[in-house]
Design an enzyme around this catalytic site. Sequence first.
Site, PDB file in Angstrom:
ATOM      1  N   ASP A   1       0.848  -1.198   0.000  1.00 41.58           N
ATOM      2  CA  ASP A   1       0.000   0.000   0.000  1.00 41.58           C
ATOM      3  C   ASP A   1       0.890   1.257   0.000  1.00 41.58           C
ATOM      4  O   ASP A   1       1.878   1.286  -0.731  1.00 41.58           O
ATOM      5  CB  ASP A   1      -0.970  -0.040   1.191  1.00 41.58           C
ATOM      6  CG  ASP A   1      -2.127   0.926   1.039  1.00 41.58           C
ATOM      7  OD1 ASP A   1      -3.144   0.553   0.427  1.00 41.58           O
ATOM      8  OD2 ASP A   1      -2.015   2.076   1.504  1.00 41.58           O
TER       9      ASP A   1
ATOM     10  N   TYR B   1      -3.578  11.125   0.669  1.00 43.71           N
ATOM     11  CA  TYR B   1      -4.016  10.923  -0.722  1.00 43.71           C
ATOM     12  C   TYR B   1      -3.994  12.237  -1.483  1.00 43.71           C
ATOM     13  O   TYR B   1      -3.574  12.315  -2.624  1.00 43.71           O
ATOM     14  CB  TYR B   1      -5.420  10.305  -0.770  1.00 43.71           C
ATOM     15  CG  TYR B   1      -5.438   8.854  -0.368  1.00 43.71           C
ATOM     16  CD1 TYR B   1      -5.340   8.489   0.968  1.00 43.71           C
ATOM     17  CD2 TYR B   1      -5.531   7.851  -1.320  1.00 43.71           C
ATOM     18  CE1 TYR B   1      -5.345   7.157   1.346  1.00 43.71           C
ATOM     19  CE2 TYR B   1      -5.539   6.516  -0.953  1.00 43.71           C
ATOM     20  CZ  TYR B   1      -5.441   6.172   0.385  1.00 43.71           C
ATOM     21  OH  TYR B   1      -5.432   4.860   0.734  1.00 43.71           O
TER      22      TYR B   1
ATOM     23  N   HIS C   1      -4.538  -7.800   0.148  1.00 43.97           N
ATOM     24  CA  HIS C   1      -3.851  -6.518   0.258  1.00 43.97           C
ATOM     25  C   HIS C   1      -3.115  -6.330   1.597  1.00 43.97           C
ATOM     26  O   HIS C   1      -2.059  -5.715   1.628  1.00 43.97           O
ATOM     27  CB  HIS C   1      -4.877  -5.411   0.067  1.00 43.97           C
ATOM     28  CG  HIS C   1      -4.282  -4.045  -0.042  1.00 43.97           C
ATOM     29  ND1 HIS C   1      -3.483  -3.666  -1.098  1.00 43.97           N
ATOM     30  CD2 HIS C   1      -4.352  -2.967   0.779  1.00 43.97           C
ATOM     31  CE1 HIS C   1      -3.099  -2.400  -0.927  1.00 43.97           C
ATOM     32  NE2 HIS C   1      -3.611  -1.958   0.203  1.00 43.97           N
TER      33      HIS C   1
END
EC number: 3.3.2.9
Length: 454
Positions: free
Chosen positions: A223, A373, A429
Amino acid sequence: MLLEVLLALVLGAVVLLVLRRSKAAVLKTEDGWWGAGSPPAGAEDESIRPFRVETSREEIEDLQRRIDQTRPVPSLEDSQFNYGFNSTYLQKVAAYWRNEFNWSKQVDKLNQYPHFKTKIEGIDVHYVHVKPKNLPEGRTAVPLIMVHGWPGSFYEFYGILPLLTEPANADDVAFEVICPSIPGYGFSEAPRKKGFNSVCAARVFLKLMRRLGFGRFYAQGGDWGWQITTNMAQLDPTAVKGLHINFAPVENVGPLVILSILLGRRFPGLFGFTELDVKRLYPRVEKMLVEPLKETGYFHIQATKPDTAGRGLNDSPVGLAAYILEKFSTWTDHEFRNLEDGGLERKFSLEDLLTNVMIYWTTGSITSSMRFYKENFAKGFYPPHARIPVTVPTGVAAFPNELMHTPKLWAKQKNHKLKTYTTMARGGHFAAMEEPGLMAQDIQKFIKVVEGKK
Ligand SMILES: *[C@@H]1O[C@H](CO)[C@@H](O)[C@H](O)[C@H]1NC(C)=O
Ligand SMILES: *[C@@H]1O[C@H](CO)[C@@H](O)[C@H](O)[C@H]1NC(C)=O
């Protein structure tokens, strides 16, 4: 057919040119300062301070009161996890959290490893530092930094830490592991100024490793941890001895990648695609336009207006748990969207999942975690680091349920010294947390190849 071959030749030539040009590039960066106001005069306090996670009766009572006051919104009939977290199951999670989850006990568990904080570029950086206890005479531990992502934390590594620091096999490497919290996540202070992106986090963690006395070390991440450790290798290839990643999305979709997408199904051998590559790639490529819309709404919100949605999550523990744990369901296995309980307890315990949520809740860090982000896309989709290759030895662990599958050929476009590429047996993930044993094995395999022991 002829047209395809011609296309291949032309694009191939372009690829060679692009590769040749990008090879020389090195990632540059400048020091930042992220504290409030302006930097104080004089040198920064570089001391390393032991830290312990703590809790209080007020903190727990406040949490319980808020859980008691949650306002359920019934999900649609037979909607499972497809509209988001199923409300019936969410009530079960909330009841478990309220009545059975013992935060004090989890705090003790968090404190079983030594934690520290140190100031870098104006903000406190938190990390866990675990050394092998029973290192045989004459052997030294190999330093390794492991970086988490969103919506995870350093706690994702608690299952793998003993496997890496006290390996069962005599010929395995014993690691000394550093797991930092990304600034703005958990116990690391949040930057007060705009612009703190993955390259800044990479620079801060390089400084952290230097401060701890590690001139050369290994780095591991998935990630955002993938992006940050990759940036570390790009900023200082002499410090990062090897990079192991369990997420390797293609950043620079060059002609070769496009060509392999177009022709890979018909001519898999041309691109080194295995049967498995074809199986994993093609159903998804066809859905390429639909799947991103279904699963990336969070991304658009966080890359645009993190502070607005973040405020609600920071006020409501149940809302926060739904927001975070929905990802632990869907990103572990997309099929889990069709289960009422999102399959959460198939791979994780509620105790571990809620401990991760509590790291966000008690530190009030969901909003600052979401801002990462926005900062990472402030410069568009192709920031300089996306175009620069990684020149340190790299290992890729390709887990079957990862958000996107990256065949070896694609990984090589970015990582010019790809030493190992492993098709993992199972896992998604949050691989280090879900499959600590498999992940530890692959890290060992990679290190042995890099160190020439295999
Ligand atoms: C999810 O929750 C709602 C009520 O909150 C329920 O009616 C629905 O049937 C549940 N289960 C599934 C599988 O969708
Ligand atoms: C919760 O954990 C703490 C610390 O381990 C322990 O002292 C306490 O008795 C536990 N509480 C309950 C209700 O089990």
